[in-house]
Design a protein around this motif. Sequence first.
Motif, PDB file in Angstrom:
ATOM      1  N   MET A   1      -5.718  -5.775   5.102  1.00 24.84           N
ATOM      2  CA  MET A   1      -4.325  -5.866   4.757  1.00 24.84           C
ATOM      3  C   MET A   1      -4.162  -5.978   3.256  1.00 24.84           C
ATOM      4  O   MET A   1      -3.344  -5.300   2.679  1.00 24.84           O
ATOM      5  N   SER A   2      -4.954  -6.827   2.609  1.00 22.46           N
ATOM      6  CA  SER A   2      -4.820  -7.011   1.171  1.00 22.46           C
ATOM      7  C   SER A   2      -5.284  -5.763   0.416  1.00 22.46           C
ATOM      8  O   SER A   2      -4.724  -5.428  -0.621  1.00 22.46           O
ATOM      9  N   LYS A   3      -6.283  -5.068   0.946  1.00 21.64           N
ATOM     10  CA  LYS A   3      -6.725  -3.833   0.298  1.00 21.64           C
ATOM     11  C   LYS A   3      -5.634  -2.772   0.386  1.00 21.64           C
ATOM     12  O   LYS A   3      -5.418  -2.024  -0.561  1.00 21.64           O
ATOM     13  N   LEU A   4      -4.966  -2.739   1.526  1.00 25.44           N
ATOM     14  CA  LEU A   4      -3.875  -1.793   1.694  1.00 25.44           C
ATOM     15  C   LEU A   4      -2.745  -2.100   0.724  1.00 25.44           C
ATOM     16  O   LEU A   4      -2.192  -1.193   0.097  1.00 25.44           O
ATOM     17  N   SER A   5      -2.433  -3.353   0.576  1.00 25.27           N
ATOM     18  CA  SER A   5      -1.397  -3.752  -0.383  1.00 25.27           C
ATOM     19  C   SER A   5      -1.816  -3.386  -1.799  1.00 25.27           C
ATOM     20  O   SER A   5      -0.995  -2.905  -2.594  1.00 25.27           O
ATOM     21  N   PHE A   6      -3.064  -3.618  -2.110  1.00 27.24           N
ATOM     22  CA  PHE A   6      -3.561  -3.282  -3.438  1.00 27.24           C
ATOM     23  C   PHE A   6      -3.467  -1.782  -3.682  1.00 27.24           C
ATOM     24  O   PHE A   6      -3.030  -1.342  -4.745  1.00 27.24           O
ATOM     25  N   LEU A   7      -3.866  -0.986  -2.681  1.00 26.00           N
ATOM     26  CA  LEU A   7      -3.806   0.467  -2.841  1.00 26.00           C
ATOM     27  C   LEU A   7      -2.373   0.953  -2.986  1.00 26.00           C
ATOM     28  O   LEU A   7      -2.094   1.862  -3.778  1.00 26.00           O
ATOM     29  N   ALA A   8      -1.456   0.342  -2.232  1.00 23.69           N
ATOM     30  CA  ALA A   8      -0.045   0.712  -2.371  1.00 23.69           C
ATOM     31  C   ALA A   8       0.453   0.367  -3.766  1.00 23.69           C
ATOM     32  O   ALA A   8       1.160   1.159  -4.401  1.00 23.69           O
TER      33      ALA A   8
ATOM     34  N   GLY B   1       1.837   2.007  -9.276  1.00 27.92           N
ATOM     35  CA  GLY B   1       1.475   1.914 -10.685  1.00 27.92           C
ATOM     36  C   GLY B   1       1.100   3.262 -11.261  1.00 27.92           C
ATOM     37  O   GLY B   1       1.462   3.588 -12.397  1.00 27.92           O
ATOM     38  N   TYR B   2       0.420   4.051 -10.468  1.00 26.15           N
ATOM     39  CA  TYR B   2       0.024   5.389 -10.937  1.00 26.15           C
ATOM     40  C   TYR B   2       1.255   6.252 -11.193  1.00 26.15           C
ATOM     41  O   TYR B   2       1.371   6.904 -12.227  1.00 26.15           O
TER      42      TYR B   2
ATOM     43  N   VAL C   1      -4.784  -9.000 -12.068  1.00 26.47           N
ATOM     44  CA  VAL C   1      -4.273  -9.684 -10.879  1.00 26.47           C
ATOM     45  C   VAL C   1      -5.325  -9.654  -9.766  1.00 26.47           C
ATOM     46  O   VAL C   1      -5.596 -10.661  -9.114  1.00 26.47           O
ATOM     47  N   TRP C   2      -5.918  -8.497  -9.533  1.00 29.86           N
ATOM     48  CA  TRP C   2      -6.911  -8.370  -8.467  1.00 29.86           C
ATOM     49  C   TRP C   2      -8.124  -9.252  -8.725  1.00 29.86           C
ATOM     50  O   TRP C   2      -8.695  -9.831  -7.810  1.00 29.86           O
ATOM     51  N   SER C   3      -8.511  -9.368  -9.976  1.00 30.11           N
ATOM     52  CA  SER C   3      -9.697 -10.150 -10.336  1.00 30.11           C
ATOM     53  C   SER C   3      -9.407 -11.637 -10.482  1.00 30.11           C
ATOM     54  O   SER C   3     -10.347 -12.425 -10.657  1.00 30.11           O
ATOM     55  N   SER C   4      -8.150 -12.018 -10.413  1.00 30.81           N
ATOM     56  CA  SER C   4      -7.803 -13.430 -10.618  1.00 30.81           C
ATOM     57  C   SER C   4      -8.391 -14.306  -9.509  1.00 30.81           C
ATOM     58  O   SER C   4      -8.619 -13.856  -8.385  1.00 30.81           O
ATOM     59  N   GLU C   5      -8.622 -15.546  -9.846  1.00 25.63           N
ATOM     60  CA  GLU C   5      -9.237 -16.491  -8.906  1.00 25.63           C
ATOM     61  C   GLU C   5      -8.414 -16.684  -7.627  1.00 25.63           C
ATOM     62  O   GLU C   5      -8.972 -16.644  -6.525  1.00 25.63           O
TER      63      GLU C   5
END
Length: 116
Positions: free
Chosen positions: A1-8, A13-14, A35-39
Amino acid sequence: MSKLSFLAGAAVGYVLGARAGTQRYEQIKTQANKVWSSEPVQTKVSQATDAAKTKAAPFVADVVSDAAKATASKLRDVKDSVGGEKDEDLPPTLHRGTDGKLHPEHNFGPGPGKLP
């Protein structure tokens, strides 16, 4: 789910970056990576991964095991049917030849001379 949100988010962004130019795209990409790399985000990703492994794995294993048992049972039934023990269960379009192998019947269709 989080990967899907990230890809969206990355896709949005693109598009926005492409419209604003390469420089803006690089800014958006950098922020998204931060944001993705944040703790906090990585903590949630780790928790979700662990939850999926501990909660979903036994369920998936049970489903796969049941499906494998059902398939094995069906294959045994087919093997018994084809193996010669239950020739009466064969469809009428198959017969067992003198060589012990299954052969299709060739006496189907309208017959010779009856085709248009």
